[in-house]
Structures are given as structure tokens and as C-alpha cells.
Design a protein around this motif. Structure first.
Motif, PDB file in Angstrom:
ATOM      1  N   THR A   1       0.798  -1.096  -0.144  1.00 18.27           N
ATOM      2  CA  THR A   1      -0.002   0.025  -0.066  1.00 18.27           C
ATOM      3  C   THR A   1       0.743   1.375   0.093  1.00 18.27           C
ATOM      4  O   THR A   1       1.791   1.316   0.765  1.00 18.27           O
ATOM      5  CB  THR A   1      -0.869   0.151   1.307  1.00 18.27           C
ATOM      6  N   LEU A   2       0.652   2.247  -0.671  1.00 24.54           N
ATOM      7  CA  LEU A   2       1.200   3.571  -0.867  1.00 24.54           C
ATOM      8  C   LEU A   2       0.540   4.553   0.111  1.00 24.54           C
ATOM      9  O   LEU A   2      -0.731   4.559   0.126  1.00 24.54           O
ATOM     10  CB  LEU A   2       1.380   4.102  -2.049  1.00 24.54           C
ATOM     11  N   VAL A   3       1.225   5.017   0.803  1.00 24.70           N
ATOM     12  CA  VAL A   3       0.676   6.276   1.635  1.00 24.70           C
ATOM     13  C   VAL A   3       0.690   7.580   0.892  1.00 24.70           C
ATOM     14  O   VAL A   3       1.997   7.660   0.662  1.00 24.70           O
ATOM     15  CB  VAL A   3       1.180   6.357   3.133  1.00 24.70           C
ATOM     16  N   LEU A   4      -0.447   8.254   0.328  1.00 26.00           N
ATOM     17  CA  LEU A   4      -0.360   8.935  -0.703  1.00 26.00           C
ATOM     18  C   LEU A   4      -0.077  10.448  -0.009  1.00 26.00           C
ATOM     19  O   LEU A   4       0.570  11.418  -0.649  1.00 26.00           O
ATOM     20  CB  LEU A   4      -1.390   9.050  -1.601  1.00 26.00           C
ATOM     21  N   SER A   5      -0.569  10.751   0.854  1.00 25.60           N
ATOM     22  CA  SER A   5      -0.764  12.034   1.642  1.00 25.60           C
ATOM     23  C   SER A   5      -0.936  12.029   3.233  1.00 25.60           C
ATOM     24  O   SER A   5      -1.647  10.727   3.864  1.00 25.60           O
ATOM     25  CB  SER A   5      -1.824  12.732   1.168  1.00 25.60           C
ATOM     26  N   LEU A   6      -0.537  12.894   4.042  1.00 26.21           N
ATOM     27  CA  LEU A   6      -0.723  12.950   5.508  1.00 26.21           C
ATOM     28  C   LEU A   6      -0.980  14.260   5.788  1.00 26.21           C
ATOM     29  O   LEU A   6      -0.662  15.184   5.104  1.00 26.21           O
ATOM     30  CB  LEU A   6       0.374  12.329   5.964  1.00 26.21           C
ATOM     31  N   ALA A   7      -1.798  14.572   7.165  1.00 27.76           N
ATOM     32  CA  ALA A   7      -1.964  15.992   7.599  1.00 27.76           C
ATOM     33  C   ALA A   7      -1.797  15.744   9.110  1.00 27.76           C
ATOM     34  O   ALA A   7      -2.522  14.625   9.802  1.00 27.76           O
ATOM     35  CB  ALA A   7      -3.260  16.404   7.291  1.00 27.76           C
TER      36      ALA A   7
ATOM     37  N   THR B   1      -3.994   9.372   3.611  1.00 30.92           N
ATOM     38  CA  THR B   1      -4.951   8.775   2.530  1.00 30.92           C
ATOM     39  C   THR B   1      -3.776   7.697   2.024  1.00 30.92           C
ATOM     40  O   THR B   1      -2.707   7.811   1.783  1.00 30.92           O
ATOM     41  CB  THR B   1      -5.025   9.711   1.500  1.00 30.92           C
ATOM     42  N   VAL B   2      -4.540   6.486   1.489  1.00 31.68           N
ATOM     43  CA  VAL B   2      -3.814   5.588   0.904  1.00 31.68           C
ATOM     44  C   VAL B   2      -4.192   5.183  -0.588  1.00 31.68           C
ATOM     45  O   VAL B   2      -5.419   5.219  -1.041  1.00 31.68           O
ATOM     46  CB  VAL B   2      -3.782   4.048   1.863  1.00 31.68           C
ATOM     47  N   SER B   3      -3.467   4.278  -1.299  1.00 32.80           N
ATOM     48  CA  SER B   3      -3.735   3.797  -2.711  1.00 32.80           C
ATOM     49  C   SER B   3      -5.027   3.210  -2.842  1.00 32.80           C
ATOM     50  O   SER B   3      -5.597   3.271  -3.821  1.00 32.80           O
ATOM     51  CB  SER B   3      -2.525   3.241  -3.270  1.00 32.80           C
ATOM     52  N   PRO B   4      -5.287   2.303  -1.910  1.00 36.27           N
ATOM     53  CA  PRO B   4      -6.843   1.431  -2.284  1.00 36.27           C
ATOM     54  C   PRO B   4      -7.684   2.531  -1.846  1.00 36.27           C
ATOM     55  O   PRO B   4      -8.894   2.018  -2.498  1.00 36.27           O
ATOM     56  CB  PRO B   4      -6.753   0.222  -1.053  1.00 36.27           C
ATOM     57  N   GLY B   5      -7.910   3.640  -1.439  1.00 33.42           N
ATOM     58  CA  GLY B   5      -8.901   4.509  -1.479  1.00 33.42           C
ATOM     59  C   GLY B   5      -9.344   4.981  -0.045  1.00 33.42           C
ATOM     60  O   GLY B   5     -10.023   6.077   0.126  1.00 33.42           O
ATOM     61  N   GLN B   6      -8.744   4.274   1.022  1.00 33.83           N
ATOM     62  CA  GLN B   6      -9.127   4.837   2.320  1.00 33.83           C
ATOM     63  C   GLN B   6      -8.488   6.084   2.802  1.00 33.83           C
ATOM     64  O   GLN B   6      -7.592   6.263   2.402  1.00 33.83           O
ATOM     65  CB  GLN B   6      -8.705   3.571   3.536  1.00 33.83           C
ATOM     66  N   VAL B   7      -9.265   6.705   3.822  1.00 31.98           N
ATOM     67  CA  VAL B   7      -8.870   7.965   4.566  1.00 31.98           C
ATOM     68  C   VAL B   7      -8.814   7.462   5.925  1.00 31.98           C
ATOM     69  O   VAL B   7      -9.959   7.150   6.398  1.00 31.98           O
ATOM     70  CB  VAL B   7      -9.805   9.156   4.210  1.00 31.98           C
TER      71      VAL B   7
ATOM     72  N   ASP C   1     -13.432   5.278  -4.108  1.00 32.34           N
ATOM     73  CA  ASP C   1     -13.504   3.961  -5.094  1.00 32.34           C
ATOM     74  C   ASP C   1     -12.218   3.945  -5.827  1.00 32.34           C
ATOM     75  O   ASP C   1     -11.966   2.777  -6.213  1.00 32.34           O
ATOM     76  CB  ASP C   1     -14.540   4.198  -6.107  1.00 32.34           C
ATOM     77  N   LEU C   2     -11.241   4.734  -5.728  1.00 37.01           N
ATOM     78  CA  LEU C   2     -10.034   4.756  -6.468  1.00 37.01           C
ATOM     79  C   LEU C   2      -8.883   5.435  -5.342  1.00 37.01           C
ATOM     80  O   LEU C   2      -9.532   5.703  -4.140  1.00 37.01           O
ATOM     81  CB  LEU C   2     -10.039   5.419  -7.718  1.00 37.01           C
ATOM     82  N   GLU C   3      -7.620   5.862  -5.829  1.00 39.61           N
ATOM     83  CA  GLU C   3      -6.853   6.371  -4.997  1.00 39.61           C
ATOM     84  C   GLU C   3      -7.352   7.585  -4.159  1.00 39.61           C
ATOM     85  O   GLU C   3      -7.930   8.447  -5.050  1.00 39.61           O
ATOM     86  CB  GLU C   3      -5.740   6.667  -6.048  1.00 39.61           C
ATOM     87  N   ALA C   4      -7.004   7.667  -2.955  1.00 39.57           N
ATOM     88  CA  ALA C   4      -7.630   8.931  -2.201  1.00 39.57           C
ATOM     89  C   ALA C   4      -6.170   9.761  -1.994  1.00 39.57           C
ATOM     90  O   ALA C   4      -5.210   9.427  -1.489  1.00 39.57           O
ATOM     91  CB  ALA C   4      -7.829   8.629  -0.753  1.00 39.57           C
ATOM     92  N   TRP C   5      -6.252  10.993  -2.954  1.00 39.30           N
ATOM     93  CA  TRP C   5      -5.165  11.683  -3.170  1.00 39.30           C
ATOM     94  C   TRP C   5      -4.897  12.853  -1.940  1.00 39.30           C
ATOM     95  O   TRP C   5      -3.533  12.934  -1.802  1.00 39.30           O
ATOM     96  CB  TRP C   5      -5.274  12.367  -4.430  1.00 39.30           C
TER      97      TRP C   5
END
Length: 392
Positions: A140-146, A158-164, A187-191
Motif C-alpha cells: 500500500t502507498l501512503v499518498l498524503s498525510l496531515a 490517505t492510501v492507494s486503495p482509497g481509504q482515509v 473508489d480509487l486512490e485517495a489523493w
């Protein structure tokens, strides 16, 4: 509109994906890099968001791919950028942010399902690795953080399967697997995600074109669980709690990649999208979400950063990283006394980048206006540029 030129530019060893100035020492900034090791007989290239183009997610490759990266520490001395150190990482870096609660604590989003903390030392001009939290599967890619604005140990990711998810950095490293609390799902990547100013809700954007919102359970804001109160906290989390949520899929014509809530305007968001537009949105909890103003910035609006904020006057100046179009400085302004009429004006553009501008930031200390020092980067050409712009 003014076209700005660079004062200095330099080529990095690896493609830069994100950047942030150090709040504890304003002359320093850190760049995160992302490198995909190419397979044999594969001459294709990949960008940091791993797409075939700016609007579509890449095909999932069945074979594992190796991604690595680094944290590069720089210092600005006058008109010169100096590289201080490089810290290699066994994962590619997709996002990084300093904590608002501790200006020396840095969180890094990794391509192997992890979040790692680092310590920046102004006295020694160095970065030291701290805990590595393996919250998710390594694929899984961790795509962003705050960072959460009021709870020092909470991060939104947020992660590549779509979860926040919300994750807790106070847990032992060995116990964090699968502890992320899902609050939204795409449904797709959560950016991208952004907390509300009071920290009681979260907004997120995904490759599915959806903008989503959810209030957060009150149990997330209890004090850190000790051995004595952990059971009480777990019982609180099982109680049913009404959590207002909404989603919008009509406003954006492509993936939602940036979300910036405006100070003192709780229902007003500025968003960025792959569809090249920056938008001002009215997002009441109940009722229709609508576009109050929008502007085509000629490139996917990947990140938004506040440069100058005058909430009472309804006037905000924003730095936009616009992927293949370079960087823009944009003024967002309310017209009149109400909340329904806004306008967007592009004040300046920086277009020396020849590939994806994912990371840009402004040197702290000049939020009231005047000349601001900006660092912007681009991915494929590994370019880092120092430039300045005078704000109204």
C-alpha cells in the motif's frame, strides 16, 4: 499577470515529490524524493502519482516494484540554495509535513504502507530518523498525510486503495499494524485530505472525482489511552454516534488533488483537480454544494499553500503547484459582505519547470505580504528553483 524567473536552479539526484520549509529554522527546507527502480525490458516511465496520464490511474502491475527515496536538507543563504545533507529511505516519499505541535517533528508518507517520524535539529543542521509505523500492508502507498490541528499524536493519511484513516503515533511501533481508523473511503486512490480548522471533521479528495466530508467521532479526541483507561476508551468507540457525512461527485471533472479550507469561513473550500481548475466551493453541511468561482490554471492543481491570509477582508493569496504548467500565485477574494460572491485572479506564474511540479513551498516569515521567497520543484527533470514574488 506577471511571469517570474528563477534566481537559482539546480538538478537533484532523484525526482522530488514534496517539499516543506522547517518552522523551527526558516532558512532550512526539506525535499522528499521518489524513485521507481525500473524492471528489465521496461523502458516506461512513472510519475509520483503513478498514472498513464494526468487523469487516469495506472494499471496494477502484478509483479512487485521497488521504490526508494530520500530526504534532502537544504539551507538558503541570501540568493543561494545549499544542500546540507541527504538521508536515504528504503521507500519512496509521497508527502511530508512538520507537526504544528512540535516544529522539529517531521512526518513522512512512505510507499511501503508506513509513516516515519524524523527529528530536525536546528543547532546541528541535521535530520535524525525516529519511529517507523507500519500501519498498512507494504504493498500500500501512503499518498498524503496531515497532522491533526488539536491532537498532537493523531495523523490523517490517505492510501492507494482509497481509504482515509486516522492513525496514532503514540502507539508502540510493533503494535500499529491495522490500527488505522477508517473515516472515509474512495473508489480509487485517495489523493488528499484536510482537517477542518477545529479538527472535528475531515475533507478528502480522490481519483474517483469525489469530494467527501465526515465529522469525526468524539472518541478520537480523548487523551492517550493508558493501561487504566484503555478499556474505557475502547468501549466509547463502540457506542453508536451520529456522524454527519456528505459526498459530491459532480463539481470536479477529474480527480480531486488539493483541499484548502479558508480561515473564518467554515463552509468555504478551495480545491484543486486534475481537470486543471482551482475552485472556490460553498460546502454547507446540509444542502447543495456549489461552485462560487473557478479558474483554469492550465495544469493539474496538485497542491495548494496559503501565502497570505486576511480572513476578515475575505482576501487570500495562494501558491498552487500545477503539475505540467508550473507554479501559480493566485488571489482568492470575496466580493461584498456575503459568502456567495467570490473571484479568482492569477497574479504571477513560474514556468521554468519542464515536467510535473508536485512540490512548492514559501519561506515562513512574510505572511503579511511583501516579497516572498519560494522554492518549487519538478519531477522528471529533477529541477529545484529559487524565486521570489512580491505580494499585494
Amino acid at each position: 499577470m506577471t511571469t517570474v524567473t528563477s534566481i537559482q536552479s539546480l538538478i537533484l539526484d532523484l525526482p522530488p515529490s514534496c517539499i516543506e520549509f522547517c518552522p523551527a529554522a526558516h532558512d532550512y527546507f526539506i525535499v522528499g524524493t521518489y524513485y521507481l527502480e525500473k524492471k528489465e525490458q521496461d523502458s516506461s516511465t512513472e510519475n509520483v502519482v503513478e498514472e498513464d496520464d494526468d487523469e487516469k490511474s495506472e494499471e496494477v502491475d502484478k509483479k512487485p516494484q521497488t521504490r526508494t527515496g530520500s530526504l534532502i536538507l537544504f539551507e538558503i543563504e541570501g540568493d543561494e540554495v545549499k544542500q546540507i545533507s541527504t538521508t536515504p529511505t528504503p521507500y519512496a516519499i509521497l508527502d511530508l509535513h512538520f507537526s504544528p505541535h512540535d516544529p522539529t517533528l517531521l512526518a513522512v508518507a512512505g510507499s511501503t504502507g508506513c509513516v516515519q517520524l524524523f527529528r530536525f535539529s536546528p543547532s546541528s543542521s541535521s535530520i535524525s530518523p525516529l519511529s517507523v509505523f507500519q500501519y498498512f500492508d507494504p504493498a500500500t502507498l501512503v499518498l498524503s498525510l496531515a497532522w491533526h490541528p488539536t491532537s498532537p499524536n493523531l495523523l490523517g493519511v490517505t492510501v492507494s486503495p482509497g481509504q482515509v484513516c486516522l492513525v496514532d503515533t503514540s502507539l508502540p511501533e510493533s503494535e500499529v499494524q491495522d490500527t488505522g481508523k477508517e473515516v472515509l473511503c474512495h473508489d480509487l486512490e485517495a489523493w488528499t485530505l484536510s482537517f477542518s480548522r477545529d479538527g472535528k471533521a475531515v475533507f478528502s479528495g480522490g481519483d474517483d472525482t469525489h469530494l467527501r466530508f465526515s465529522a469525526l467521532p468524539s472518541s478520537f479526541f480523548t487523551s492517550e489511552a493508558s493501561n487504566d483507561n484503555k478499556k474505557v476508551k475502547e468501549e466509547e468507540e463502540t457506542k453508536e454516534e451520529y456522524l454527519p457525512q456528505w459526498q459530491d461527485r459532480r463539481i470536479h471533472q477529474a480527480g480531486v488533488t488539493a483541499i484548502l479550507p479558508l480561515p473564518s469561513h467554515p463552509d468555504i473550500l478551495v480545491t484543486g483537480s486534475y481537470d486543471d481548475n482551482i475552485r472556490i466551493l460553498s460546502t454547507p453541511l446540509i444542502g447543495r454544494k456549489q461552485i462560487l468561482a473557478e479558474e483554469d490554471l492550465q495544469g493539474g492543481v496538485w497542491r495548494l499553500k496559503m501565502l497570505k491570509s486576511e480572513p476578515e477582508a475575505g482576501n487570500f493569496t495562494i501558491l498552487a503547484s500545477c503539475m505540467h504548467a508550473g507554479a501559480r500565485i493566485v488571489q482568492v477574494q470575496r466580493r461584498g459582505e456575503g459568502e456567495e460572491e467570490w473571484e479568482i485572479e492569477v497574479l504571477a506564474r513560474f514556468e521554468e519547470h519542464k515536467s510535473m511540479n508536485y512540490g512548492s513551498d514559501v519561506q515562513p516569515g512574510s505572511e503579511s505580504g511583501g516579497e516572498q521567497t519560494i522554492i518549487s520543484t519538478s519531477f522528471y527533470d529533477k529541477l529545484l528553483c529559487l524565486w521570489r514574488s512580491t505580494l499585494p
